[in-house]
Scaffold this motif. Structure first.
Motif, mmCIF file in Angstrom:
data_model
loop_
_atom_site.group_PDB
_atom_site.id
_atom_site.type_symbol
_atom_site.label_atom_id
_atom_site.label_comp_id
_atom_site.label_asym_id
_atom_site.label_seq_id
_atom_site.Cartn_x
_atom_site.Cartn_y
_atom_site.Cartn_z
ATOM 1 N N VAL A 28 -46.426 -23.725 -16.107
ATOM 2 C CA VAL A 28 -46.534 -22.304 -16.446
ATOM 3 C C VAL A 28 -45.598 -21.969 -17.599
ATOM 4 C CG1 VAL A 28 -46.082 -19.972 -15.616
ATOM 5 C CG2 VAL A 28 -47.284 -21.594 -14.143
ATOM 6 N N GLU A 29 -44.370 -22.489 -17.537
ATOM 7 C CA GLU A 29 -43.389 -22.200 -18.584
ATOM 8 C C GLU A 29 -43.784 -22.822 -19.921
ATOM 9 O OE1 GLU A 29 -39.740 -23.658 -17.082
ATOM 10 O OE2 GLU A 29 -39.567 -22.152 -15.475
ATOM 11 N N ALA A 30 -44.392 -24.002 -19.890
ATOM 12 C CA ALA A 30 -44.725 -24.701 -21.130
ATOM 13 C C ALA A 30 -46.045 -24.250 -21.737
ATOM 14 C CB ALA A 30 -44.768 -26.209 -20.866
ATOM 15 N N ALA A 31 -46.922 -23.704 -20.942
ATOM 16 C CA ALA A 31 -48.264 -23.364 -21.414
ATOM 17 C C ALA A 31 -48.281 -22.039 -22.167
ATOM 18 C CB ALA A 31 -49.224 -23.289 -20.231
ATOM 19 N N PRO A 32 -49.281 -21.830 -23.010
ATOM 20 C CA PRO A 32 -49.470 -20.510 -23.621
ATOM 21 C C PRO A 32 -49.693 -19.455 -22.536
ATOM 22 C CG PRO A 32 -50.834 -22.166 -24.708
ATOM 23 C CD PRO A 32 -50.267 -22.815 -23.490
ATOM 24 N N ALA A 33 -49.330 -18.231 -22.833
ATOM 25 C CA ALA A 33 -49.397 -17.170 -21.823
ATOM 26 C C ALA A 33 -50.810 -16.948 -21.309
ATOM 27 C CB ALA A 33 -48.830 -15.870 -22.392
ATOM 28 N N GLU A 34 -51.828 -17.230 -22.144
ATOM 29 C CA GLU A 34 -53.216 -16.958 -21.744
ATOM 30 C C GLU A 34 -53.867 -18.118 -20.996
ATOM 31 O OE1 GLU A 34 -53.224 -18.689 -25.916
ATOM 32 O OE2 GLU A 34 -52.075 -17.188 -24.778
ATOM 33 N N ASN A 42 -45.030 -31.095 -22.220
ATOM 34 C CA ASN A 42 -46.483 -31.136 -22.371
ATOM 35 C C ASN A 42 -47.154 -30.543 -21.128
ATOM 36 O OD1 ASN A 42 -49.313 -32.443 -22.143
ATOM 37 N ND2 ASN A 42 -48.700 -32.887 -24.245
ATOM 38 N N THR A 43 -47.941 -29.494 -21.343
ATOM 39 C CA THR A 43 -48.584 -28.798 -20.221
ATOM 40 C C THR A 43 -49.587 -29.684 -19.503
ATOM 41 O OG1 THR A 43 -48.369 -26.708 -21.410
ATOM 42 C CG2 THR A 43 -49.919 -26.767 -19.566
ATOM 43 N N ALA A 44 -50.412 -30.415 -20.265
ATOM 44 C CA ALA A 44 -51.440 -31.253 -19.647
ATOM 45 C C ALA A 44 -50.820 -32.320 -18.762
ATOM 46 C CB ALA A 44 -52.317 -31.890 -20.721
#
Length: 479
Positions: free
Chosen positions: A168-174, A118-120
């Protein structure tokens, strides 16, 4: 007879003393009443709240659940804006949860264990580790921080860096936020300027107007960290060159001047330069075009009000304090007691306006109403007006100076000056005067009557008594 004479002399002295003492006392009474009137339009001190202290009901429930160990409401709250294109809004939602996790991260550790991708959650943990590192280092100057503290500080920051890379790895590229989270880490670990520019390119490629990212990067480029005054202002110039109206990035210029002036220990006059005035005016214009739901609107208002006070424009600052209402935000959040610091500065504006020190864009005013007609137009005679560029020594830099000269026999003899001041959302003529021009390089003596101020519908009201009232009007040129 001698006793009568003594009594008469004493009576004269008492009357003379009263003549000198009573008017100032009356003036103080009028000022006190005016201060109370002005305070009546503002939120009382006891009702002020620091931004974040009274969250809305939905957020309060989420925070309460987190404190009790339940991470799922927090995950749902952040997921609501997970698909939003505006990274600033998603970043703003992280803030209160980061604060709660810094106090007790039990719920966060459970969240990370059950949902490690989870990015958050990774971003919240990054913030918690940065806060922990800052507590180890303390806010003392580097010369007062021990080597052991620095080792602990850097060790925890490196751990935060690894968690940010997981985001960074888990989040969408944008998504810009995992890159934004690394800015403060780069500051603490003393990244080279080349490495920081590489990081910054990743941020602006995803969100070129991320306000919190720009504020953090400004700290990297300031002289107290890894830059200089020149590099800091160059960074601001680049950011504002492409900033859209209402982005509130204009707050960067004011913050840059604050960093420079406070580090140089410059006097208060440094905040009254044309450059600082232009920075405040730019932020006011930005505020007028900002989205009312912008997550950092109240912070920008706080910086604008602070800038207006420093820029000696109490009338405008008081209006902005009124608009801010009860929520304290902006520069005062860095104080040990934000409410007290906010209230002190607001009181400065109240007292300045009550004294008559803040008409329009910072000019005097607020006294008794003037008598007599305002003087308008040029002196009569066989003379003509012409344009001229002039610096009025006691004009306020927030005002726009308009002037024209009266030429007689090929020589400039008189000058009419009009000062146009700006307030929040409107502008008006503040003052017009005739000036005797003595010669090149000499001080220009300002005399005349103050013009009335334009009211609703274009009508002209009588102006207030100017500070030079009682001086003789200038003679008219001979025909």
């Amino acid at each position: 007879m001698i006793l009568v004479s003594i009594l008469l002399i004493l009576g004269v002295l008492v009357v003379a003393g009263a003549v000198k003492v009573v008017p100032p006392l009356l003036a103080l009474g009028r000022q006190s009443r005016r201060e109370e009137e002005l305070r009546g339009i503002l939120v009382p001190r006891e009702k002020l709240v620091v931004k974040g202290d009274e969250p809305p009901a939905e957020l309060a429930a989420v925070l309460d659940a987190a404190r009790s160990g339940d991470w799922r409401p927090a995950a749902g709250y952040l997921a609501e804006v997970g698909a939003y294109r505006d990274a600033s809004l998603r970043w703003a939602r992280l803030g209160p949860l980061c604060t709660v996790a810094a106090e007790d991260d039990t719920w966060l550790r459970r969240w990370r264990e059950e949902d490690p991708r989870n990015t958050a959650a990774a971003l919240v943990q990054t913030s918690v580790l940065v806060s922990r590192a800052a507590a180890i280092r303390t806010s003392k100057p580097a010369s007062e921080v021990s080597a052991e503290q620095f080792r602990g500080f850097h060790e925890v920051l490196r751990e935060a860096e690894q968690v940010a890379l997981q985001a960074v790895e888990a989040a969408p590229a944008e998504d810009a936020n995992p890159w934004v989270a690394q800015i403060v880490i780069a500051m603490g670990l003393s990244w080279s300027r080349e490495d920081f520019r590489t990081l910054w390119a990743e941020v602006v490629a995803r969100d070129p107007h991320h306000l919190r990212a720009h504020e953090a990067a400004l700290q990297y480029w300031c002289a107290k960290w890894h830059g200089s005054h020149e590099l800091m202002h160059a960074f601001v110039d680049t950011a504002l060159a492409s900033a859209s109206a209402g982005s509130l990035l204009t707050v960067l210029r004011i913050r840059a001047f604050f960093e420079q002036i406070s580090r140089d220990k410059a006097p208060a006059e440094a905040y009254r330069t044309p450059e600082f005035t232009a920075a405040v005016d730019a932020l006011l214009a930005d505020l007028a075009q900002a989205d009312p739901t912008h997550p950092y609107l109240q912070d920008a208002r706080g910086w604008a009000a602070w800038g207006l006070v420093k820029n000696a424009r109490p009338v405008q600052s008081l209006e902005l304090f009124r608009v801010m209402g009860r929520e304290v935000a902006g520069p005062w959040l860095d104080h040990e007691d934000p409410r007290a610091a906010f209230y002190r500065m607001r009181e400065n504006s109240v007292q300045a306006v009550a004294r008559g020190g803040g008409g329009g864009g910072g000019w005097g005013g607020g006294g008794a109403r003037g008598r007599g007609a305002a003087r308008r137009g040029p002196p009569r005679g066989g003379s003509r007006w012409g344009a001229v560029s002039v610096t009025l020594l006691d004009s306020h830099p927030s005002s726009t100076l308009q002037s024209r000269t009266l030429q007689s026999g090929g020589r400039v003899e008189w000058m009419e000056i009009s000062v146009i001041g700006s307030e929040v959302g409107r502008s008006r003529t503040l003052q017009s005067a005739l000036c005797k021009v003595r010669g090149a390089g000499e001080q220009r003596e300002r005399r005349g009557k103050r013009l009335g101020q334009q009211g609703p519908g274009g009508r002209v009201r009588r102006g207030r008594r100017p500070w030079w009232r009682g001086r003789p009007a200038p003679p008219r040129p001979r025909r």
